[in-house]
Design an enzyme around this catalytic site. Sequence first.
Site, short mmCIF file in Angstrom:
data_model
loop_
_atom_site.label_atom_id
_atom_site.label_comp_id
_atom_site.label_asym_id
_atom_site.label_seq_id
_atom_site.Cartn_x
_atom_site.Cartn_y
_atom_site.Cartn_z
N GLU A 20 35.15 -2.22 39.71
CA GLU A 20 33.73 -2.42 39.99
C GLU A 20 32.83 -1.73 38.97
OE1 GLU A 20 32.74 -4.61 41.79
OE2 GLU A 20 34.36 -5.00 43.19
N MET B 229 31.99 -12.51 46.43
CA MET B 229 33.38 -12.09 46.36
C MET B 229 34.10 -12.88 45.30
SD MET B 229 35.67 -10.08 47.40
CE MET B 229 37.27 -10.09 46.61
N GLU B 230 34.88 -12.16 44.45
CA GLU B 230 35.46 -12.74 43.25
C GLU B 230 36.80 -13.41 43.44
OE1 GLU B 230 36.91 -8.33 43.13
OE2 GLU B 230 35.14 -9.43 43.80
N HIS C 225 28.70 -11.20 37.35
CA HIS C 225 29.57 -10.14 37.86
C HIS C 225 30.88 -10.71 38.42
CE1 HIS C 225 30.26 -6.12 39.79
NE2 HIS C 225 30.98 -6.87 40.62
N GLU C 226 30.75 -11.69 39.30
CA GLU C 226 31.96 -12.23 39.93
C GLU C 226 32.83 -12.99 38.92
OE1 GLU C 226 32.40 -10.91 42.68
OE2 GLU C 226 30.33 -10.28 43.00
N GLU D 30 38.42 -8.73 51.08
CA GLU D 30 38.25 -7.40 50.51
C GLU D 30 37.42 -6.55 51.48
OE1 GLU D 30 36.86 -5.09 46.43
OE2 GLU D 30 36.52 -7.22 46.59
N GLY E 120 27.35 -9.35 48.79
CA GLY E 120 26.60 -10.22 47.89
C GLY E 120 27.44 -11.41 47.47
#
Length: 864
Positions: free
Chosen positions: A325, A268-269, A302-303, A125, A266
């Site tokens: 996001e 990555m999903e 978050h991820e 990404e 930070g």
Amino acid sequence: MSLQLAPTARYRKDYKPPSFNILSVDLQFYLHDTNTRVVNTMQIERQVEGADLVLDGEKFELVSVVLNDTPLVAGQDYQWSETALTIYNAPEQFSLTIENKINPSANTALEGLYKSAGVFCSQCEAEGFRFITYFLDRPDVLAVYTTTIYAPDNGEYPYLLSNGNKLAEGKTENGLHWAKWHDPFPKPCYLFALVAGNFDCLEDSFTTAEGRLVQLQLFVDKGNLSQAGFAMASLKNSMAWDEKRFGLSYDLDIYMIVAVDFFNMGAMENKGLNVFNAKYVLADPASATDQDFINVEAVIGHEYFHNWTGNRVTCRDWFQLSLKEGLTVFREQEFSADMGMRAVNRIQDVRIIRTHQFEEDAGPTAHAIRPDKVVEMNNFYTVTIYNKGAEVVRMLHTLLGEEQFQAGIQEYISQQDGKAATCEDFVQAMEKVSGKELIQFRRWYSQPGTPEISISSCFKRRNKTFSITIAQASDKPSNAPFHIPIKVEFITASGESIHPPELAENGLIELTEPIQTFDFTGFNEAPVVAPLANFSAPVKLTDHRESSELITITRYATDPFLRWDAVQQLYVQALKDAIEQNAEVALPSALIEALQAALLDNHADPAMTALLLQTPSEEGLATEFHSIPVEGIERVVTELHALLSRALHDELIAAWQRTSAQYVASDIAGRMLSNTCINFLSSRHNSEQVAQAISQQFAAKQSMTLVFGALQAAVHNEHPLAKELLARFESDWCQAPLVMDKWLAVQATTRSAHTLERVQLLMAHPAFNWGNPNRIYALLASFSHNFSQLHRADGAGYRLLIAAIKRLNTANPQVASRLLSPLLKWQRLDTTRQALLRELLTELRAMPNLAPDLFEKIEQSFAD
């Protein structure tokens, strides 16, 4: 000499669906440090008649192209350039196999497939997959992936990981071992992931609400397993919370997280295989602060939450980035609030908006949360897209309420599952379930800038009515009025909270016009109006309220944000008055008394007391000025700190003794107050009692929060103990890079006149590494936010940062771009500083092969 062509801008209005669709892709990787071979077989179908197939690809060696088992001829069947491969006369449906070679060890930009610290890792990404192989590198092309990874069977790479579920693994006769992965859910290529290396692995499991047993694996560098337990617990908490709050369960048989030290972001999903910066995984009380633990929990959440809001439903194009996001940041914030201290978390979120996002709105790179134009996609990852995007989602939640908002989420996911969606799709889902018309609300997506509201009032004693008139304006003249949800409290001088019958149960007023009047009944006296409870909209309140009104709000408001905000406004008013009048900073005696009472109150929330004592930073205060008075800001911030240190000395000592006596893991609030107190006390250099307090807290080896709090207080206040504590901290932690990042950062953020020279020395220290983003962020990004030292009158701060940016321009342009951002406000500085920065930015702009990341920002700053 050839003229360097300016990078080309892309526009949201020009979006067109892809001419071809990739249904499935079979990837084979033969890993090698400098010569990794990639075999990419795609099943493709035509969408538009007559179009050539144009695939994205950069910075690798093309070996062969085969269409339906027939080798293609260069120049006849296809053409390639530095950025694309064009296939002529492609049939309606076909198989295309491309073989290419890449050099992971030379990939210092850490984008695509790279090798660092003995680990192969990918980051795709936003547009990194094109550095791995030729592909339609856009988020609206969703394919099913099968990935087979081959690596030497020599013990260096026992773990070969990719997306989805593992189908098989084995060994070849020629000394390789392999693993084959299959992801059954179609995804865009930016969610592809590959990791190969030798790790310690923490394993656990989670059973979903549907009864699916999910294997959980968390991979960390050898020797770090003892620091992985909190991250695993956070993952399981995230999975349970998402089921309970949003009704969303995990959908694969395995969920993996890999922690690496060399990573630009930070985390990555990537579907089923999240790649994390190690700083957001590794944590134990001795080496990580409470804030580190909070960050780990938030980023893990978050991820994971992206699995549905980002992966199962992704973005149609990158202009819709906030669709995933902003929504996922909102979900992360709610998770953190439910797991921890809701009021504290909300105030921390607001500080980010006010200090960084408002500043971005006021600067040359201002953009809407759904932008219209971009040059370099990596520049889209901003506080506007993420944090303001979350505030827009929060406003929808405020307007609709929890029940209707959750129904809207379910409608959105059911309609868009497996698709590439738009922000409009999200708003339409909310409209459909609620029946509420949101046409005007959509302006939050399309209009940049920060709305400003002002409030006036009128009390009519005869009929006991109270009216408030709210006006809205914009810092962007072309903006139409926004739909602004404003939560209010009405408070009498005696502290009584009044809720008139005309006010909604949740205190909500909806401002939709440039100016509106709202009438309320049942008042015996004019109340104090406390607007924007829970910071119900990302707007500025421009009216100058009396100190007495703010003190009333500080004492009696039921909403914690309102109490904190009132104190902040009192600080800001005092600081601005001191600058404008060239006078010493003075605070209302009633505020001092309120702070003294809070420090002595054994029943008060220590975290809220600590937040009330957090004064505006230099960087935060600068957002209050169109023309920034650098020296004035430095002076008054220093004076306010000294004033509070003197006026509250005895109460600070008492509160510190109460909260720092004993380490208890759960007492985060107590440590917040302890660190706040020691920071103020450390400015008293001649006090033996204070010196003992600093030494005592620094000796709390079981708690990095307390140890680092003492170190930071001593260093930032230039206490005589600072040099000794820095040396001891370095000796204790020199083998722990993430902890040494704190050591670098605390020195880079000191407001001392010698800080810049210290930073220059630290760039040659063994703890610093130009190839590692974490080290660069710790030292140089920290310095870039050291307001007074960055903006030194001699320009030395600018020159240091520009030199670093030049060095990183080709090595890692994403990191270089992040360092550049604090310099873009140059037109708001005095003429001398403007001239210095204009000259340096012009020189940077003239560099050959200037990265698009930097070019775009520099051009925007000159155009403003």
